[in-house]
Design an enzyme around this catalytic site. Structure first.
Site, PDB file in Angstrom:
ATOM      1  N   ASP A 157       1.261  -1.111   0.012  1.00  0.00           N
ATOM      2  CA  ASP A 157      -0.294  -0.328  -0.559  1.00  0.00           C
ATOM      3  C   ASP A 157       1.044   1.136  -0.299  1.00  0.00           C
ATOM      4  OD1 ASP A 157      -1.537   1.959   0.692  1.00  0.00           O
ATOM      5  OD2 ASP A 157      -2.033   1.916   2.177  1.00  0.00           O
ATOM      6  N   GLU A 161      31.081  10.914   0.933  1.00  0.00           N
ATOM      7  CA  GLU A 161      31.701  11.101   2.190  1.00  0.00           C
ATOM      8  C   GLU A 161      30.971  11.571   2.988  1.00  0.00           C
ATOM      9  OE1 GLU A 161      35.501  13.127   2.185  1.00  0.00           O
ATOM     10  OE2 GLU A 161      35.007  13.672   0.188  1.00  0.00           O
ATOM     11  N   GLU A 166      29.681  12.325   6.708  1.00  0.00           N
ATOM     12  CA  GLU A 166      29.758  12.274   8.590  1.00  0.00           C
ATOM     13  C   GLU A 166      28.798  12.442   9.144  1.00  0.00           C
ATOM     14  OE1 GLU A 166      32.842  16.142   7.099  1.00  0.00           O
ATOM     15  OE2 GLU A 166      31.802  16.644   7.845  1.00  0.00           O
ATOM     16  N   GLU A 209      36.429  13.301  13.465  1.00  0.00           N
ATOM     17  CA  GLU A 209      36.324  14.230  12.214  1.00  0.00           C
ATOM     18  C   GLU A 209      36.170  15.712  12.952  1.00  0.00           C
ATOM     19  OE1 GLU A 209      35.916  16.009  10.012  1.00  0.00           O
ATOM     20  OE2 GLU A 209      36.178  13.981   8.327  1.00  0.00           O
ATOM     21  N   GLU A 238      33.810   9.755  10.569  1.00  0.00           N
ATOM     22  CA  GLU A 238      33.274   9.930   9.499  1.00  0.00           C
ATOM     23  C   GLU A 238      34.030   7.903   8.513  1.00  0.00           C
ATOM     24  OE1 GLU A 238      34.651  12.496   6.250  1.00  0.00           O
ATOM     25  OE2 GLU A 238      35.568  11.349   4.885  1.00  0.00           O
ATOM     26  N   HIS A 281      30.472  15.348   1.457  1.00  0.00           N
ATOM     27  CA  HIS A 281      30.960  15.213  -0.359  1.00  0.00           C
ATOM     28  C   HIS A 281      30.668  14.501  -0.973  1.00  0.00           C
ATOM     29  CE1 HIS A 281      34.275  17.604   2.202  1.00  0.00           C
ATOM     30  NE2 HIS A 281      33.280  18.447   2.749  1.00  0.00           N
ATOM     31  N   ARG A 303      39.293  24.504  -0.095  1.00  0.00           N
ATOM     32  CA  ARG A 303      37.585  24.481  -0.086  1.00  0.00           C
ATOM     33  C   ARG A 303      36.649  25.236   0.430  1.00  0.00           C
ATOM     34  NH1 ARG A 303      42.106  20.218   1.960  1.00  0.00           N
ATOM     35  NH2 ARG A 303      40.534  17.592   2.320  1.00  0.00           N
ATOM     36  N   GLU A 361      35.162  16.832  -6.798  1.00  0.00           N
ATOM     37  CA  GLU A 361      34.218  16.883  -5.484  1.00  0.00           C
ATOM     38  C   GLU A 361      33.446  17.828  -5.576  1.00  0.00           C
ATOM     39  OE1 GLU A 361      35.961  17.963  -1.517  1.00  0.00           O
ATOM     40  OE2 GLU A 361      35.356  16.491  -1.255  1.00  0.00           O
ATOM     41  N   ARG A 397      30.865  19.450  -3.137  1.00  0.00           N
ATOM     42  CA  ARG A 397      30.826  19.858  -1.532  1.00  0.00           C
ATOM     43  C   ARG A 397      30.119  20.476  -0.340  1.00  0.00           C
ATOM     44  NH1 ARG A 397      35.756  19.211   0.898  1.00  0.00           N
ATOM     45  NH2 ARG A 397      36.157  20.711   2.452  1.00  0.00           N
TER      46      ARG A 397
HETATM   47  N1  GLN Z   1      32.827  19.388   8.421  1.00  0.00           N
HETATM   48  C1  GLN Z   1      33.180  19.600   6.834  1.00  0.00           C
HETATM   49  C2  GLN Z   1      31.453  20.006   6.187  1.00  0.00           C
HETATM   50  O1  GLN Z   1      30.651  20.531   6.187  1.00  0.00           O
HETATM   51  C3  GLN Z   1      34.106  18.654   6.609  1.00  0.00           C
HETATM   52  C4  GLN Z   1      34.696  18.071   6.384  1.00  0.00           C
HETATM   53  C5  GLN Z   1      36.187  18.174   5.960  1.00  0.00           C
HETATM   54  O2  GLN Z   1      35.975  16.684   5.678  1.00  0.00           O
HETATM   55  N2  GLN Z   1      36.731  18.245   6.335  1.00  0.00           N
HETATM   56  O3  GLN Z   1      31.313  19.823   4.981  1.00  0.00           O
HETATM   57 MG    MG Z   2      36.368  12.717   4.038  1.00  0.00          MG
HETATM   58 MG    MG Z   3      35.312  14.879   6.723  1.00  0.00          MG
HETATM   59 MG    MG Z   4      36.275  15.776   1.297  1.00  0.00          MG
END
Ligand code: GLN
Ligand code: MG
Ligand code: MG
Ligand code: MG
Length: 468
Positions: free
Chosen positions: A51, A130, A132, A213, A220, A269, A339, A357, A359
């Site tokens: 359902d 990836e 976290e 992390e 992670e 990411h 980053r 990547e 992010r």
């Molecule tokens: N925690 C971070 C984010 O919010 C990433 C940190 C890392 O993996 N270097 O994306």
């Molecule tokens: Mg990583």
């Molecule tokens: Mg990370």
């Molecule tokens: Mg990464």
């Protein structure tokens, strides 16, 4: 694994139950458990009626019958149930026509892979997410009560140790940002993370590492990349294992993007590459050893980032993570080093490892929809040769304010992201990968969340305005 291999597994392992699993639009794994004696060749080929009206965002009560079609390649033995159980992820079809149900996220992921092939751009897309997560002591009600004062204190820059005592945080603990990377006893979650990873390995998942992390209680684990739908299945298993092992340790895991004010949030990411005829399409001789296709792919991601946010950052809480200062991206820029932008090109040892990547996504996202939408944005970039502009190799937050203000950003709220998706979704509809009906259903669910959030007084409002 095919249907025959699933039946052999059931027989060889003397399996008691088959857990039929699927993912709802919000990304939560759902299940129904069938006695293994009833599972034969016909069952696996013909599927299982259920359902669909009881799942948020799917059918109305008057047209609720749907069929779950087990996908043998996704089968695994459940590591947690006491009774021996094989789990199988399913696609969802309309029972009368046997056509894919357009609001089934796993079906969307399958269609995205087919679309890539039919586009002639490539034949395989690899995804390396990836995700976290935080693990908290499982004094849930106490924590949720105290978290209010914990967060409010964090905004003043003062950490209230009384609150931590109340939360049961009595032992040797990493301080805020103290857990990345000292060994135990500062890192006191080593055993738990190892058990999570070993459990995944026993389930046949390809894993490579785990680590603490940056935020306290944040972790992670590393999954080795895989193809789009397969990797979304793996991410669902990843979350399932993390939640259940944490629970076995008397703790609770959360993939909520920003559980603690004033500390890093939880990202997912997503590393991506496309291959054609056994060759990596993203390796080349342009910026950061990328190909033109890779740069256009980035162009597509950056162009559609705001619309993507509604799918890749689908919670009201997601936008508390996407702020400056916590390694989460805000600016729609790309770089090989930096980053602080939305897209990074990680250093790769060989052309085979060349990848892009994204992010900004977070693990509140439905992985099937998230990966499919990212691929569709990137393919739109390649098809339309969308120029990503110049790379941004300086720390963008060091730029003079006028230059910083000129760089476009991601969305600042789920409301803004839904409006962006409303205005920009043609790229998702190509090849009928996503459908208008599906996006309407999805947005309806998400608007409900926006209203629930916007209409509820927040603890911070009490702090700011109660005595006004
Ligand atoms: N925690 C971070 C984010 O919010 C990433 C940190 C890392 O993996 N270097 O994306
Ligand atoms: Mg990583
Ligand atoms: Mg990370
Ligand atoms: Mg990464």
């Amino acid at each position: 694994m095919d249907n025959k291999a699933v039946l052999k597994l059931i027989k060889d392992e003397e399996v008691d139950y088959v857990d039929i699993r699927f993912t709802d639009p919000r990304g939560k794994l759902q299940h129904v458990t069938v006695v293994a004696d009833l599972v034969d060749e016909d069952f696996l080929e013909e599927g299982f009626m259920f359902d669909g009206s009881s799942i948020a965002g799917w059918k109305s009560i008057d047209q609720s019958d749907m069929k779950l079609m087990p996908q043998a390649e996704s089968a695994y033995l459940d590591p947690f149930y006491a009774e021996k159980t094989v789990c199988i992820h399913c696609n969802i079809v309309e029972p009368d026509t046997m056509e894919a149900y357009d609001r089934d996220p796993r079906g969307t992921a399958v269609k995205a892979e087919e679309y890539l092939k039919s586009s002639g751009i490539g034949d395989t897309a690899y995804f390396g997410p990836e995700a976290e997560f935080f693990v908290f002591d499982d004094v849930r009600f106490q924590v949720s009560m105290n978290k209010v004062s914990y967060q409010v204190d964090a905004i003043d820059g003062a950490w209230n140790t009384d609150t931590e005592y109340e939360m049961g945080n009595m032992g040797h603990r990493p301080g805020v940002k103290g857990g990345y990377f000292p060994v135990n006893p500062i890192d006191d979650a080593q055993e738990m993370r190892s058990e999570m990873l070993s459990t995944m390995k026993r389930m046949g998942m390809k894993v490579d590492k785990h680590h603490h992390e940056v935020a306290s209680c944040q972790h992670e684990l590393g999954l080795i990349f895989g193809t789009l739908t397969h990797q979304a299945d793996e991410l669902q298993k990843y979350k399932y294992v993390i939640h259940n092992v944490a629970q076995a340790y008397g703790k609770s895991a959360t993939f909520m993007p920003k559980p603690i004010a004033g500390d890093n949030g939880t990202g997912m990411h997503v590393n991506m590459s496309i291959w054609k005829d056994g060759k990596p399409l993203f390796a080349g001789d342009k910026y950061a050893d990328l190909s033109d296709e890779a740069l256009y792919f980035i162009g597509g991601i950056l162009k559609h980032a705001k619309a993507l946010n509604a799918i890749t950052n689908p919670s009201t809480n997601s936008y508390k993570r996407l702020i400056p200062g916590f390694e989460a991206p805000v600016l729609r820029a790309y770089s090989a080093r930096n980053r602080s932008g939305c897209v990074r090109i990680p250093w790769a040892e060989s052309p085979k490892a060349k990848r892009v990547e994204a992010r900004f996504p977070d693990p509140a996202a439905n992985p099937y929809l998230c990966f499919a939408a990212l691929l569709m944005a990137g393919l739109d970039g390649i098809k339309n040769k969308i120029d990503p502009g110049a790379s941004s190799d300086k720390d963008l937050y060091d730029l003079p304010p006028e230059e910083l203000a000129a760089i476009p950003t991601v969305c600042g709220s789920l409301r803004e992201a839904l409006e962006a998706l409303e205005a920009d979704h043609e790229f998702l509809l190509a090849g009928d990968v996503f459908t208008k009906d599906q996006l309407e259903g999805y947005m309806e669910l998400k608007w409900e969340e926006v209203y629930a959030y916007e209409h509820t007084p927040h603890p911070m409002e009490y702090k700011l305005y109660y005595s006004c």
